[in-house]
Design a protein around this motif. Structure first.
Motif, mmCIF file in Angstrom:
data_model
loop_
_atom_site.group_PDB
_atom_site.id
_atom_site.type_symbol
_atom_site.label_atom_id
_atom_site.label_comp_id
_atom_site.label_asym_id
_atom_site.label_seq_id
_atom_site.Cartn_x
_atom_site.Cartn_y
_atom_site.Cartn_z
ATOM 1 N N GLN A 1 0.837 -1.192 0.000
ATOM 2 C CA GLN A 1 0.000 0.000 0.000
ATOM 3 C C GLN A 1 0.874 1.244 0.000
ATOM 4 O O GLN A 1 1.911 1.281 0.644
ATOM 5 N N VAL A 2 0.428 2.253 -0.722
ATOM 6 C CA VAL A 2 1.169 3.500 -0.832
ATOM 7 C C VAL A 2 0.384 4.609 -0.154
ATOM 8 O O VAL A 2 -0.830 4.738 -0.361
ATOM 9 N N GLN A 3 1.063 5.395 0.651
ATOM 10 C CA GLN A 3 0.461 6.592 1.234
ATOM 11 C C GLN A 3 1.135 7.808 0.592
ATOM 12 O O GLN A 3 2.362 7.850 0.485
ATOM 13 N N LEU A 4 0.312 8.773 0.215
ATOM 14 C CA LEU A 4 0.801 10.000 -0.403
ATOM 15 C C LEU A 4 0.386 11.180 0.471
ATOM 16 O O LEU A 4 -0.786 11.294 0.835
ATOM 17 N N VAL A 5 1.334 12.047 0.770
ATOM 18 C CA VAL A 5 1.054 13.209 1.612
ATOM 19 C C VAL A 5 1.570 14.463 0.913
ATOM 20 O O VAL A 5 2.784 14.607 0.704
ATOM 21 N N GLU A 6 0.649 15.370 0.588
ATOM 22 C CA GLU A 6 1.014 16.624 -0.054
ATOM 23 C C GLU A 6 1.352 17.684 0.989
ATOM 24 O O GLU A 6 0.844 17.651 2.107
ATOM 25 N N SER A 7 2.187 18.616 0.588
ATOM 26 C CA SER A 7 2.521 19.758 1.438
ATOM 27 C C SER A 7 2.951 20.911 0.546
ATOM 28 O O SER A 7 3.178 20.725 -0.657
ATOM 29 N N GLY A 8 3.032 22.089 1.150
ATOM 30 C CA GLY A 8 3.522 23.250 0.420
ATOM 31 C C GLY A 8 2.465 24.237 -0.013
ATOM 32 O O GLY A 8 2.786 25.286 -0.577
ATOM 33 N N GLY A 9 1.203 23.915 0.215
ATOM 34 C CA GLY A 9 0.143 24.845 -0.147
ATOM 35 C C GLY A 9 0.143 26.067 0.760
ATOM 36 O O GLY A 9 0.863 26.130 1.761
ATOM 37 N N GLY A 10 -0.667 27.041 0.387
ATOM 38 C CA GLY A 10 -0.763 28.244 1.209
ATOM 39 C C GLY A 10 -1.506 29.341 0.502
ATOM 40 O O GLY A 10 -2.097 29.136 -0.561
ATOM 41 N N LEU A 11 -1.459 30.524 1.120
ATOM 42 C CA LEU A 11 -2.115 31.716 0.580
ATOM 43 C C LEU A 11 -1.045 32.613 -0.026
ATOM 44 O O LEU A 11 -0.098 33.002 0.672
ATOM 45 N N VAL A 12 -1.187 32.914 -1.304
ATOM 46 C CA VAL A 12 -0.235 33.768 -2.000
ATOM 47 C C VAL A 12 -0.994 34.805 -2.824
ATOM 48 O O VAL A 12 -2.210 34.718 -2.960
ATOM 49 N N GLN A 13 -0.249 35.736 -3.388
ATOM 50 C CA GLN A 13 -0.842 36.762 -4.236
ATOM 51 C C GLN A 13 -0.631 36.427 -5.716
ATOM 52 O O GLN A 13 0.241 35.622 -6.066
ATOM 53 N N THR A 14 -1.426 37.057 -6.541
ATOM 54 C CA THR A 14 -1.289 36.873 -7.983
ATOM 55 C C THR A 14 0.149 37.148 -8.416
ATOM 56 O O THR A 14 0.741 38.145 -8.013
ATOM 57 N N GLY A 15 0.685 36.229 -9.219
ATOM 58 C CA GLY A 15 2.037 36.372 -9.710
ATOM 59 C C GLY A 15 3.095 35.681 -8.870
ATOM 60 O O GLY A 15 4.241 35.532 -9.301
ATOM 61 N N ASP A 16 2.724 35.248 -7.678
ATOM 62 C CA ASP A 16 3.666 34.565 -6.796
ATOM 63 C C ASP A 16 3.902 33.130 -7.246
ATOM 64 O O ASP A 16 3.257 32.626 -8.178
ATOM 65 N N SER A 17 4.810 32.482 -6.549
ATOM 66 C CA SER A 17 5.150 31.085 -6.832
ATOM 67 C C SER A 17 4.968 30.227 -5.590
ATOM 68 O O SER A 17 5.062 30.724 -4.460
ATOM 69 N N LEU A 18 4.708 28.952 -5.823
ATOM 70 C CA LEU A 18 4.645 27.957 -4.763
ATOM 71 C C LEU A 18 5.214 26.663 -5.295
ATOM 72 O O LEU A 18 5.126 26.383 -6.495
ATOM 73 N N ARG A 19 5.767 25.872 -4.390
ATOM 74 C CA ARG A 19 6.239 24.543 -4.765
ATOM 75 C C ARG A 19 5.544 23.525 -3.880
ATOM 76 O O ARG A 19 5.713 23.536 -2.651
ATOM 77 N N LEU A 20 4.760 22.670 -4.498
ATOM 78 C CA LEU A 20 4.094 21.593 -3.786
ATOM 79 C C LEU A 20 4.972 20.349 -3.796
ATOM 80 O O LEU A 20 5.682 20.085 -4.760
#
Length: 123
Positions: A1-20
């Protein structure tokens, strides 16, 4: 069995960057194709990007092409989504998923899903 856990989300402004990030555990996913999906409030879940087992071939929805980059580090059993030039319409819960096949199959289902991470882009 595989468990997947996402992280890196958040609140940003238009034009910003995020890495999930999507960390896999339970077994290695290095031989699996993997993908990112998103679901905005009141909308159906939609495909964002996918990547083959080796990372050489990638696939994107038209709406994110040129702004998002999917990648993976099989040594770390981790999938990534670099999101640049974010727009309010990118606001959604982002999910990672894995197919038990090495090559991405757009017509096949995904066998494992994470719980999602919220991305909110303010205007």
């Amino acid at each position: 069995q595989v468990q997947l856990v996402e992280s890196g989300g958040g609140l940003v402004q238009t034009g910003d960057s995020l890495r999930l990030s999507c960390a896999a555990s339970g077994r290695t996913v290095s031989s699996y194709a993997m993908g990112w999906f998103r679901q905005a409030p009141g909308k159906e879940r939609e495909f964002v990007a996918a990547i083959n087992w080796g990372g050489r071939n990638t696939y994107y929805a038209d709406s994110v092409k040129g702004r998002f980059t999917i990648s993976r580090d099989n040594a770390k059993n981790t999938l990534y989504l670099q999101m640049n030039s974010l727009k309010p319409e990118d606001t959604a819960v982002y999910y990672c998923a894995a197919q038990r096949t090495p090559y991405y199959d757009r017509d096949a289902g995904y066998d494992y899903w994470g719980q999602g991470t919220q991305v909110t882009v303010s205007s």
